[in-house]
Design an enzyme around this catalytic site. Structure first.
Site, PDB file in Angstrom:
ATOM      1  N   ARG A   1     -21.746  11.923  20.288  1.00 17.63           N
ATOM      2  CA  ARG A   1     -22.264  11.003  19.271  1.00 17.63           C
ATOM      3  C   ARG A   1     -22.850   9.741  20.059  1.00 17.63           C
ATOM      4  NH1 ARG A   1     -22.492  13.966  15.429  1.00 17.63           N
ATOM      5  NH2 ARG A   1     -20.893  13.787  13.840  1.00 17.63           N
TER       6      ARG A   1
ATOM      7  N   HIS B   1     -31.168  15.548  17.923  1.00 16.90           N
ATOM      8  CA  HIS B   1     -29.873  16.025  17.245  1.00 16.90           C
ATOM      9  C   HIS B   1     -29.894  17.524  16.750  1.00 16.90           C
ATOM     10  CE1 HIS B   1     -25.841  14.290  15.183  1.00 16.90           C
ATOM     11  NE2 HIS B   1     -25.832  15.547  15.407  1.00 16.90           N
TER      12      HIS B   1
ATOM     13  N   GLU C   1     -30.638   6.940  14.808  1.00 12.90           N
ATOM     14  CA  GLU C   1     -31.268   8.354  14.761  1.00 12.90           C
ATOM     15  C   GLU C   1     -32.030   8.214  13.507  1.00 12.90           C
ATOM     16  OE1 GLU C   1     -28.760  11.815  15.211  1.00 12.90           O
ATOM     17  OE2 GLU C   1     -27.822  11.113  16.918  1.00 12.90           O
TER      18      GLU C   1
END
Lengths: 318, 318
Positions: free
Chosen positions: B226, B274, B255
């Site tokens: 993360r 991601h 993000e």
């Protein structure tokens, strides 16, 4: 008396050898003069193609050692037909090249080149990527480098087969080895096709239009062998027309690759400048391999890595 | 009655579930209304942070399932203190993320991003590269993803250790596991430091200036956990000042990463949006995992992947 073809860049760590022989370091231009009266030749500049043209001056050379795995630059008729012993640097590059191959395989699967492109444009663009495990790879060339590639790809979960001169089963690294003669009929089963065969009259140009046409449209082609294994114009066409999905090329039929060559700018191509095996310390390792053979030669013991000059490589089991 | 937080993109393959429940598909805006009267919540849009703000409307939810491995978006006090069961999608991403990590490790070792840069400029520039085998990697996070990473890196010849809450030896995947509390004293031994810990109060910001300062100058940092595990400004400083040699980042504290963020243009950084775990078919697999738990829930059988809400992840052995 030892001639060393090395250009401007002398090999490192030559001290122990220098104490046991008179050495003539030379570039390509001085090679005939250096060969005259020399007992052995160390081709440290392994990309040089100057040996055949200078060979007329080799009046007493009994042994040639080349600082590479591929011996094609010294596979000319006069040497081949002679009694001169030829040895190579088998083993130095195996694991490093295998790591390179696994690296480009994963880079293709994870679309890494495109991620780097998007990064340059500061664009956040999620994509789905491919798994590596379970994909099929064909390693064309069953020498030590091909075996190291097979073992590493298998460790990462790929399903690997080999391709060599003769078909056989139960190979410890490859399982099944297909015969090169069956390339076009077999190659369509594979997601990754890896060229690492020695360059010989039999393998020259084996990756041609027919071979690329037989590959999966999703296949990637990896060349860590020799550029001349490939008909480069056919590869360019195959990439342009989407007959295959990509290529990673570390070797080319002309090196350095000319700046105006179409390969530089094709999509889905990863080019590296003949460096896949060249880990930090490789030059020292190459000299260690030579030094070991030099000591054997001086002492009259059998040399390591003796090339079968009819085959064009060191036979396995040697 | 099942609420599904999914935005515009409905999950695939929901037919079998739709035949067994009334389903309310909703975006973030409609979530409170969808939660009112619902028995369960499927957080398919696992990047959404809307659940805490809508939770006041959850008058009878007994079960929340999230389509991700990390459960930090639903780790808010009201859910944590409640009797609501929380389950995650443990296992879906493990092997795909491990492949991504090995891919960026080899890309760093072989200097692949630089090769692609030089290729764009049509420049043939031979360099020496690093070996992968024998390098040391620290995997911070000992859950299933960290274990898959450890196994794959080890298969490729790296020497791997783990880091988790408690120090221990003899772990089947990691050998030695160091305690996270010792990060700064241990991290200097490693060439690759891989962050894959769950985001909890204990792990938040653990990669800070002190941690980066303790790393080798030659170390590369990889984050597939993360973004909030990292103090991003400290990472930027460490990269700028050469405290570490590079970073591959698939997750960020914000993000999508804003276009003006300094990380986009730093040298020796590989950014991906991601996506490291998102192989072709991942969405179907995520729904399969949910469907299995849904059938269990409807039949009153024990659920899989139950999160320990005090720890913030599914304990091993579950």
């Amino acid at each position: 008396m030892l001639a060393v073809l090395c250009g401007d860049r002398h090999p490192p760590d030559m001290g122990p050898i220098e104490s046991g022989a008179e050495i003539r370091y030379t570039d390509e231009k001085g090679l005939p003069e250096a060969l005259r009266g020399a007992d052995a030749l160390f081709v440290y500049d392994f990309l040089s193609t100057a040996v055949p043209g200078a060979w007329h001056a080799a009046d007493r050379v009994r042994w040639v050692h080349i600082a590479s795995a591929g011996v094609d630059p010294v596979m000319f008729p006069e040497l081949r037909e002679s009694d001169v012993v030829l040895t190579n640097s088998r083993g130095v590059f195996d694991d490093s090249i295998a790591e390179y191959v696994l690296g480009v395989v994963i880079a293709f699967a994870k679309d890494l080149p495109r991620s780097l492109e998007l990064q340059r444009e500061r664009r956040w663009q999620h994509r789905e990527s491919e798994r590596v495990a379970g994909r099929r790879a064909l390693v064309v060339g069953t020498g030590p480098i091909g075996r190291a590639i097979a073992r590493l790809l298998r460790a990462a979960g790929l399903v690997v087969s080999g391709m060599g001169r003769r078909e056989r089963d139960g190979d410890p690294d490859f399982g099944t080895v297909y015969a090169s003669a069956d390339l076009a009929t077999r190659v369509g089963e594979f997601d990754y096709v890896i060229a690492v065969a020695p360059l010989t009259e039999q393998t020259k140009g084996m990756f041609d239009a027919a071979a690329f046409a037989a590959m999966k449209p999703a296949a990637r082609f990896v060349n860590v062998g020799r550029g001349e294994l490939v008909v480069t114009s056919d590869l360019v066409t195959a990439l342009r027309e989407g007959q295959i999905a990509g290529a990673a090329l570390d070797v080319f039929d002309v090196e350095p690759l000319p700046a105006d060559h179409p390969l530089w700018t094709l999509g889905n191509v990863v080019l590296t400048p003949h460096m896949s095996g060249d880990f930090v310390g490789w030059r020292n390792t190459l000299v260690e391999v030579f030094a070991d053979n030099f000591a054997r030669w001086r002492d009259g013991r059998p040399l390591r890595n003796v090339v079968d000059k009819q085959l064009g490589y060191v036979p396995s089991g040697q």
